[in-house]
Write an enzyme that holds these catalytic residues in place. Structure first.
Site, PDB file in Angstrom:
ATOM      1  N   THR A  41      13.282  12.827 -34.775  1.00  0.00           N
ATOM      2  CA  THR A  41      12.101  13.159 -35.576  1.00  0.00           C
ATOM      3  C   THR A  41      10.865  12.854 -34.747  1.00  0.00           C
ATOM      4  O   THR A  41      10.756  11.785 -34.152  1.00  0.00           O
ATOM      5  CB  THR A  41      12.075  12.345 -36.882  1.00  0.00           C
ATOM      6  OG1 THR A  41      13.219  12.679 -37.667  1.00  0.00           O
ATOM      7  CG2 THR A  41      10.819  12.633 -37.686  1.00  0.00           C
ATOM      8  N   ARG A  77      16.120  13.687 -44.969  1.00  0.00           N
ATOM      9  CA  ARG A  77      17.315  14.447 -44.593  1.00  0.00           C
ATOM     10  C   ARG A  77      18.369  14.384 -45.693  1.00  0.00           C
ATOM     11  O   ARG A  77      18.986  15.398 -46.044  1.00  0.00           O
ATOM     12  CB  ARG A  77      17.861  13.915 -43.274  1.00  0.00           C
ATOM     13  CG  ARG A  77      16.868  14.026 -42.119  1.00  0.00           C
ATOM     14  CD  ARG A  77      17.245  13.153 -40.934  1.00  0.00           C
ATOM     15  NE  ARG A  77      18.492  13.601 -40.322  1.00  0.00           N
ATOM     16  CZ  ARG A  77      19.108  12.932 -39.361  1.00  0.00           C
ATOM     17  NH1 ARG A  77      18.610  11.785 -38.914  1.00  0.00           N
ATOM     18  NH2 ARG A  77      20.227  13.401 -38.847  1.00  0.00           N
ATOM     19  N   LEU A 102      10.897   6.050 -37.054  1.00  0.00           N
ATOM     20  CA  LEU A 102      11.275   7.451 -37.173  1.00  0.00           C
ATOM     21  C   LEU A 102      12.635   7.610 -36.506  1.00  0.00           C
ATOM     22  O   LEU A 102      12.930   6.939 -35.515  1.00  0.00           O
ATOM     23  CB  LEU A 102      10.252   8.357 -36.478  1.00  0.00           C
ATOM     24  CG  LEU A 102       8.823   8.355 -37.023  1.00  0.00           C
ATOM     25  CD1 LEU A 102       7.923   9.220 -36.135  1.00  0.00           C
ATOM     26  CD2 LEU A 102       8.777   8.865 -38.456  1.00  0.00           C
ATOM     27  N   ASP A 103      13.452   8.506 -37.034  1.00  0.00           N
ATOM     28  CA  ASP A 103      14.733   8.776 -36.394  1.00  0.00           C
ATOM     29  C   ASP A 103      14.511   9.281 -34.974  1.00  0.00           C
ATOM     30  O   ASP A 103      13.449   9.834 -34.653  1.00  0.00           O
ATOM     31  CB  ASP A 103      15.516   9.824 -37.191  1.00  0.00           C
ATOM     32  CG  ASP A 103      15.917   9.327 -38.563  1.00  0.00           C
ATOM     33  OD1 ASP A 103      16.026   8.105 -38.744  1.00  0.00           O
ATOM     34  OD2 ASP A 103      16.122  10.173 -39.458  1.00  0.00           O
ATOM     35  N   LYS A 104      15.516   9.115 -34.138  1.00  0.00           N
ATOM     36  CA  LYS A 104      15.433   9.516 -32.736  1.00  0.00           C
ATOM     37  C   LYS A 104      14.871  10.934 -32.578  1.00  0.00           C
ATOM     38  O   LYS A 104      13.969  11.169 -31.767  1.00  0.00           O
ATOM     39  CB  LYS A 104      16.812   9.424 -32.090  1.00  0.00           C
ATOM     40  CG  LYS A 104      16.879  10.000 -30.680  1.00  0.00           C
ATOM     41  CD  LYS A 104      18.297  10.033 -30.149  1.00  0.00           C
ATOM     42  CE  LYS A 104      18.365  10.738 -28.804  1.00  0.00           C
ATOM     43  NZ  LYS A 104      19.765  10.852 -28.310  1.00  0.00           N
TER      44      LYS A 104
END
Length: 334
Positions: free
Chosen positions: A160, A255, A156-158
């Site tokens: 998120t 995104r 997961l992105d930082k």
């Protein structure tokens, strides 16, 4: 599919003590139907719990014996030979364990499911050499040092938040990677986007590196296949809460796809542009939108087939407080 009950968040290292196999010997006879194949090809069929790349490494390192003799990957088979494989997990992690609190949703001998908070980087990288989920996992369970990337099979992105699964054995790692490839892992997100989305849809648009900014991604003709499904969860006058399901798992996929549809995520500092303040919004909502400086994206549900039992399992994660507070303001309830 069984739905897991709500859980209590655990903000301390969880005492896990499974039996993790680090070394074992596997033996079998080469079936005559596999005569003519290379050894690495045959072993990939005979030992499906391990990837071909890992099997080739073990063969090259002398961990495979054919009729008692050290084998080579490209060795052709006659059929009837006896293969002896010494499967051994080696420490491959260089980062250090750190006592970072984690919310453990589920843990057994094969997998751990974590509810990641926003702001926590998953892997060490340039600019983030420590303080990551990988560092935290090593403190949670030191045996994960034997796993590729501490068993993390998706990220997961930082900024998120939400659910992700970690493999604790090589067999579980192989199973989860295969499930991700054949798209049998179910991943659903809640995303708050700018503008009024009238109905659900599917975005089927390839994603690749941005042509001029290597830190960003974009929809481009020569990109990798990327498919995102979404439906409307809740409507607001100038925003929409979407439930998003990933079919593929490209970096920044949701995104990029929502920005491509001209509905960027609220708070997205890379793809969202300046905060859009609705006309007539009260001061509390205006302030909340201005200070919400991360993408409003939460991995709310994770479903998979358990690598060992074959059971279909699923977990759900409640929205984090900052996300929920923003929705309350949009609903006019605050």
């Amino acid at each position: 599919m069984r739905k897991a009950p709500q859980y209590n968040r655990i903000h301390r290292p969880f005492p896990l003590s499974p039996t993790v196999t680090r070394s074992r010997t596997l033996t079998t006879e080469i079936p005559h139907e596999l005569a003519g194949l290379r050894l690495d090809q045959a072993m990939a069929m005979l030992f499906p719990d391990f990837s071909r790349a890992r099997l080739q490494t073990w063969i090259k390192d002398g961990h495979a014996l054919l009729d008692g003799v050290t084998a080579i990957p490209r060795q052709r088979l006659l059929g009837g030979e006896r293969i002896e494989l010494h499967a051994e997990a080696e420490d491959v992690v260089e980062c250090a364990a750190e006592a970072i609190p984690l919310a453990v949703v589920h843990a057994d001998a094969s997998i751990v499911v974590i509810d990641k908070p926003a702001g926590l980087v998953v892997h060490p990288a340039a600019g983030h050499p420590d303080g990551t989920l990988q560092n935290a996992l090593l403190h949670l369970d030191p045996t994960l040092a034997a796993m590729p990337r501490c068993g993390i099979v998706h990220r997961l992105d930082k900024d998120t938040s939400g659910l992700l699964v970690v493999a604790r054995t090589l067999e579980a790692h192989k199973s989860l990677v295969d499930q991700l490839k054949d798209r049998s892992v179910s991943r659903e997100y809640l995303a708050l986007v700018q503008g009024a989305v009238t109905a659900g849809a599917t975005v089927d648009a390839p994603i690749g590196r941005h042509p001029s900014d290597r830190k960003r991604f974009a929809v481009r003709r020569d990109g990798k296949e990327s498919v995102t499904h979404y439906r409307v969860e809740e409507r607001f006058p100038h925003h929409t809460l979407l439930r998003v399901r990933l079919e593929t798992g490209r970096t920044h996929q949701i995104r990029v796809h929502m920005a491509h549809r001209h509905h960027p995520l609220v708070g997205d500092p890379v793809y969202g542009g300046r905060a859009r303040i609705p006309a007539g919004a009260d001061p509390a909502l205006i302030e909340a939108l201005r200070v919400f400086r991360r993408q409003a994206l939460h991995a709310a549900r994770l479903g998979l087939i358990h690598p060992e039992t074959g059971e279909e399992m699923a977990w759900e994660s409640p929205l984090p407080p900052d996300f929920e507070a923003l929705l309350c303001l949009l609903r006019g309830l605050a």
